[in-house]
Scaffold this active site. Structure first.
Site, PDB file in Angstrom:
ATOM      1  CD  GLU A 271     -24.945  40.341 -23.508  1.00 35.20           C
ATOM      2  OE1 GLU A 271     -25.938  40.695 -22.885  1.00 35.20           O
ATOM      3  OE2 GLU A 271     -24.161  41.126 -24.057  1.00 35.20           O
TER       4      GLU A 271
ATOM      5  CG  ASP B 242     -26.258  44.780 -18.164  1.00 34.17           C
ATOM      6  OD1 ASP B 242     -25.227  45.456 -18.060  1.00 34.17           O
ATOM      7  OD2 ASP B 242     -26.795  44.517 -19.249  1.00 34.17           O
TER       8      ASP B 242
ATOM      9  CD  GLU C 267     -27.399  48.859 -21.887  1.00 30.60           C
ATOM     10  OE1 GLU C 267     -26.203  48.855 -21.539  1.00 30.60           O
ATOM     11  OE2 GLU C 267     -27.991  47.828 -22.254  1.00 30.60           O
TER      12      GLU C 267
HETATM   13  C1  BDP Z   1     -25.323  45.125 -21.817  1.00 28.95           C
HETATM   14  C2  BDP Z   1     -25.612  45.793 -23.106  1.00 28.95           C
HETATM   15  C3  BDP Z   1     -24.954  45.159 -24.287  1.00 28.95           C
HETATM   16  C4  BDP Z   1     -23.484  44.931 -23.980  1.00 28.95           C
HETATM   17  C5  BDP Z   1     -23.351  44.109 -22.718  1.00 28.95           C
HETATM   18  C6  BDP Z   1     -21.921  43.958 -22.257  1.00 28.95           C
HETATM   19  O1  BDP Z   1     -27.016  45.787 -23.287  1.00 28.95           O
HETATM   20  O2  BDP Z   1     -25.136  46.002 -25.385  1.00 28.95           O
HETATM   21  O3  BDP Z   1     -22.843  44.303 -25.030  1.00 28.95           O
HETATM   22  O4  BDP Z   1     -24.010  44.732 -21.664  1.00 28.95           O
HETATM   23  O5  BDP Z   1     -21.548  44.678 -21.350  1.00 28.95           O
HETATM   24  O6  BDP Z   1     -25.520  46.103 -20.837  1.00 28.95           O
HETATM   25  O7  BDP Z   1     -21.184  43.132 -22.763  1.00 28.95           O
END
Ligand code: BDP
Length: 719
Positions: A310, A384, A412
Site C-alpha cells: 500500500e 484483509d 474495521e
Molecule cells: C487495512 C486497513 C489499512 C491498513 C492495512 C494494513 O484498511 O488502514 O493500513 O490494512 O494492515 O485493513 O496495513
C-alpha cells in the site's frame, strides 16, 4: 452540619454497595466489586484470612497492590497483609528464589516446565496450616497467577480444590496500535490515541497504568505503540524519551514496548541517499539507531515492519527481497535481544490476477531465508480482516520460518464501535482451522505456537481497539474483544464460549441468567454480522474508504481496491472463481483442503462465493437457489440483530442502567445500519440476478440510489 455529613456518608455508602453509582466502563473486567452472592462471599471470607507476597521487586510491588485492591474490593472488607502464614487461610505468593517461605515448600518440580511466565495455584499446607499457594519461577509469573486467582473470585469459582497449572503457549503476545503521532488512530473508533505525545515524557495519566494492568491481567506482554503505516520521527531523539517513559510504566507489568520501523528512515531522518538494505552505510545506520533506542529502553522488544505494501517503502524499491530487508533490521537488534516482525500483508503497485494469492507467492520462496529473530506476521485470512475469510494459506506453507497471526480487534470491517460483534468466534475459527500441512491435525494454532515445526520464536498480535474514550473501546461489548484476544494469545486452544462467560461475569454479573443471555448474544453476534454484511463467502464489498457500510457498487479506481473485482457479479452468477479453472488460489492450500475448496459440492457454503463463481440458479443445501438463499441470509442477519435487541432488553434487571442503556442505543443504530447493508446489497445484486426478493421477506425501504448515496453522520471514526 455533623448530621448532614453523616447522612451524606450513609447515602454514598448506599450508592457504593448497591452499585447505583455510575458504571462508566472504565474499569473494564477488573471491577473488583464485592461478590454479591452472600453464600459465596461468606465462603470466601472463611477461606481467605490474609495474604503474604514475599519478595521485593517492581513487579511484585504492583502484584501486591493488585492483590490488595482485588481482595479488599471483592470481599468487601480489608484483607490484611501478613509477614508469614501464621494461621490458616493465608494466600502465599512468590517464587522459590525470592521467597524463603515458598522455597521451603519444595515445589521446584511442579514449576520446572512453566518457564518465566507460568504459575501454579494450589491448596497446600505450610507448617500444617492450610494456605492458598500462588507460585512461579519468576515475579511476572506471580503477577499473572494473582490475576488468575482474582479472576476465580470474580467469577465465583470455588477455591477449595485448586490445581491450576498455567503457562503461555505463545511467547510474544502483543497489541498493535495503529496510532499516529498526532494522536489520530487508523481504523480507531474509540477516541484519540492513548499516547499523549505532547505531554510525554511527563506522565500524568493513570490510564497508562490501567492499560498495563488490563493487558497483564490477560497475559499480553508487549505493545507496538505506532501505526504500521509508520512515521520515521518516532525513531528520533524527540520521541525516544517519550517512548522510554511509557516503557517505564509498562515494565513492572511485564509489558515490553515495540515500534514500527519506516523502511526509508535512513533517508528521511538519517540524511542518507538510500535505504537499500545491502548498502553498508544503511546497515550501519540501523545498527546505530538500534543502539540508541536500547540506550533509552534497555528491554525494547523490536520492530514491526510493513514494507512494499500500500505504498509503504521497502526493500523491493532497491530490487532486494523481503528477506534482505528483514535480515538487515534483524541484525541491528539481534545483539540486544530484539525481534523483527515482518508483515506478509503485501499489496504491491501492480494489480495481480488475484490479490488473495500475493502474500503466498512472495513469501513461500523466501522460506528459510530469514534470521532467527525474524517472524513473519500474517493476517488471519488472505485478503484483509473480512467478516469471514478462509485461513491464510501461508499458515503451514513456510515450515522453516516462524509465523505469527495478526488478528484485528478493532472492528474495521465489522461495524466500528457501533455494532455488537464478539470476535472470539472469528479468531477461534482461524486458530482451529486445519492446514493439513503435516497431515490431519495441523491446526493454525499449532503452526503459530511453534509445536508443528518446533519453532522457538512464537508470537501473536491483535490490532488494538482501545482509545482514550472513557470506556476504552467505545462499545461496552468491544472490551470483550480485547479480553478474548489476550486469553487466546495465552492459550490459542481456548473456546469462545468459555472466554465469553468469564468476561461477562467479571464485567457485568455472575447471575446465571445474565451470563446465559449475554453469552448467547455474544456468541451469535459475529455470524449475524456475516449474514447482513457478507454471507456465503462474499468479501470486500464495503463502502470505499471507511469500510463501515455496504459498497458492492464500488468500481472506480485501482481494480483490486474495488468491490466488483471481488464479487464478480454478472447476469449469470456471482463469486470469485479461485478454483483451478479460475485464479487457482485453491492450489495454495494443502490437500485435502485444496480439494475441499475446489469442489463446489464440498466447499463450505459459508465460503462458497470466496472460491466459486456460482450461477444464480445453483441449488444450495437448503433447497433454495443461490439468489433466494442470499436474500434469506441477508434477512436473517437483520432479524438476528432484532433478536439480540430483544434479548438485551432482558438483561435490564441484572445489570447497571448506564451500560444497559448504552448498548440498547447502539443496537438501535446497528439494526438501522444492518438494514442498510441488507437492502443496499440485495438491490444492487438484484440488478444482476434479475429475480424478485421472495415475497415473504421485508421489502427494502428505499431504492438503490438511496443506498449508493447514503452518508454516515453518526458513526465514530467515520467521516
Ligand atoms: C487495512 C486497513 C489499512 C491498513 C492495512 C494494513 O484498511 O488502514 O493500513 O490494512 O494492515 O485493513 O496495513
Amino acid at each position: 452540619m455533623k448530621k448532614l455529613l453523616k447522612s451524606l456518608f450513609v447515602v454514598s455508602l448506599l450508592f457504593f454497595f448497591t452499585g447505583l453509582y455510575a458504571e462508566d466502563g472504565y474499569r473494564l473486567w477488573l471491577r473488583y466489586d464485592a461478590v454479591t452472592d452472600q453464600k459465596v462471599l461468606k465462603e470466601y471470607g472463611r477461606i481467605i484470612k490474609g495474604w503474604v507476597v514475599e519478595g521485593d521487586s517492581p513487579v511484585l510491588a504492583v502484584a501486591k497492590k493488585e492483590l490488595q485492591t482485588g481482595l479488599d474490593g471483592l470481599l468487601g472488607k480489608s484483607v490484611p497483609e501478613m509477614s508469614s502464614p501464621a494461621r490458616k487461610g493465608i494466600i502465599l505468593a512468590g517464587t522459590p528464589d525470592g521467597s524463603p517461605l515458598i522455597a521451603s515448600l519444595n515445589i521446584e518440580d511442579k514449576l520446572s516446565s512453566l518457564g518465566k511466565e507460568g504459575y501454579i495455584l494450589m491448596n497446600t499446607r505450610f507448617r500444617n496450616k492450610k494456605v492458598l499457594l500462588i507460585a512461579a519461577n519468576d515475579d511476572i509469573g506471580v503477577l499473572y497467577g494473582i490475576f488468575h486467582f482474582l479472576r476465580l473470585i470474580q467469577t465465583c469459582e470455588s477455591l477449595k480444590n485448586l490445581s491450576v497449572v498455567s503457562s503461555p503457549k505463545i511467547k510474544v503476545r502483543l497489541l498493535n496500535h495503529w496510532d499516529n503521532l498526532d494522536r489520530s488512530v487508523e481504523r480507531g473508533y474509540a477516541g484519540l490515541s492513548l499516547w499523549d505525545w505532547e505531554e510525554l515524557p511527563h506522565i500524568s495519566d493513570h490510564r497508562y497504568t490501567d492499560y498495563a494492568r488490563a493487558n497483564a491481567s490477560v497475559g499480553i506482554n508487549g505493545t507496538v505503540l505506532t501505526n504500521v503505516n509508520a512515521n520515521a520521527l518516532i525513531l528520533t531523539k524527540d520521541y525516544l524519551p517519550k517512548v522510554a517513559a511509557l516503557a517505564d510504566v509498562f515494565r513492572p507489568y511485564g509489558i515490553k514496548v515495540y515500534l514500527t520501523a519506516r523502511f526509508s528512515a535512513p533517508v528521511e531522518i538519517g540524511n542518507l541517499k538510500t535505504a537499500d538494505p545491502l548498502d553498508p552505510a544503511v546497515k550501519e545506520w540501523w545498527m546505530e539507531k538500534a543502539d540508541e533506542i536500547y540506550s533509552y529502553i534497555p528491554d525494547f522488544g523490536g520492530f514491526v515492519v510493513k514494507a512494499n505494501s500500500e505504498g509503504q517503502p521497502g526493500p523491493q524499491d532497491y530490487k532486494r527481497t523481503h528477506a534482505d530487508g528483514a535480515n538487515m533490521l534483524a541484525d541491528a537488534v539481534a545483539g540486544h535481544g530484539g525481534i523483527i516482525m515482518w508483515r506478509a500483508f503485501v499489496y504491491d503497485n501492480n494489480v495481480p490476477d488475484d490479490r488473495a494469492k500475493q502474500a503466498y507467492n512472495e513469501f513461500v520462496p523466501l522460506d528459510g531465508k530469514f534470521r532467527d529473530n525474524v517472524i513473519i506476521q500474517v493476517k488471519n485470512g488472505p485478503i484483509d480482516f473480512q467478516p469471514r475469510e478462509p485461513f491464510h494459506p501461508l499458515f503451514g506453507a513456510m515450515p522453516e520460518t516462524p509465523l505469527m497471526p495478526e488478528l484485528q480487534i478493532t472492528q474495521e470491517y465489522l461495524g466500528s464501535s457501533v455494532h455488537l460483534v464478539y470476535l472470539a468466534p472469528l479468531f477461534e475459527e482461524c486458530l482451529k482451522s486445519d492446514t493439513y500441512a503435516r497431515g490431519e491435525g495441523s491446526l493454525v494454532a499449532k503452526v503459530i505456537d511453534g509445536s508443528l515445526e518446533n519453532h522457538y520464536l512464537t508470537a501473536i498480535t491483535g490490532v488494538a481497539n482501545a482509545g482514550n474514550v472513557r470506556n476504552w473501546t467505545g462499545h461496552p461489548i468491544g472490551q470483550s474483544n480485547w479480553y478474548a484476544f489476550g486469553r487466546l494469545a495465552w492459550d490459542p486452544y481456548l473456546d469462545s464460549g468459555t472466554i465469553a462467560d468469564e468476561w461477562i461475569k467479571m464485567t457485568f454479573s455472575n447471575d446465571p441468567e445474565a451470563v446465559k443471555i449475554i453469552g448467547r448474544i455474544m456468541l451469535d453476534s459475529r455470524e449475524a454480522a456475516v449474514k447482513y454484511m457478507t454471507p456465503l463467502g462474499l468479501h470486500h464489498i464495503m463502502y470505499e474508504g471507511h469500510h463501515y457500510g455496504p459498497g458492492p457498487w464500488v468500481s472506480r479506481g485501482r481494480k483490486d481496491w474495488t468491490s466488483v473485482y471481488y464479487h464478480q457479479a454478472s447476469t449469470t452468477g456471482i463469486g470469485f472463481d479461485r478454483t483451478s479453472s479460475g485464479s487457482n488460489a485453491v492450489n495454495q492450500y494443502f490437500p485435502p483442503v485444496r480439494e475441499m475448496y475446489e469442489n463446489i459440492e464440498t466447499c463450505p457454503e459459508n465460503l462458497l462465493l470466496w472460491f466459486h463463481h456460482v450461477s444464480w440458479d445453483h441449488r444450495l443445501k437448503s433447497g433454495r437457489n443461490l439468489w433466494d438463499e442470499m436474500c434469506y441470509l441477508y434477512h436473517e442477519g437483520v432479524n438476528d440483530v432484532r433478536w439480540i435487541q430483544s434479548e438485551w432488553k432482558k438483561t435490564e434487571k441484572y445489570i447497571d442502567n448506564d451500560r444497559f442503556e448504552e448498548v440498547k442505543t447502539l443496537l438501535e443504530k446497528q439494526e438501522r445500519d444492518a438494514k442498510i447493508w441488507r437492502d443496499g446489497c440485495l438491490l444492487y445484486f438484484q440488478t444482476f440476478s434479475k429475480k424478485p426478493i421472495p415475497s415473504d421477506l421485508e421489502k427494502p425501504e428505499h431504492d438503490l440510489d438511496f443506498y449508493i448515496n447514503h452518508k454516515y453522520t453518526d458513526i465514530p471514526g467515520i467521516r
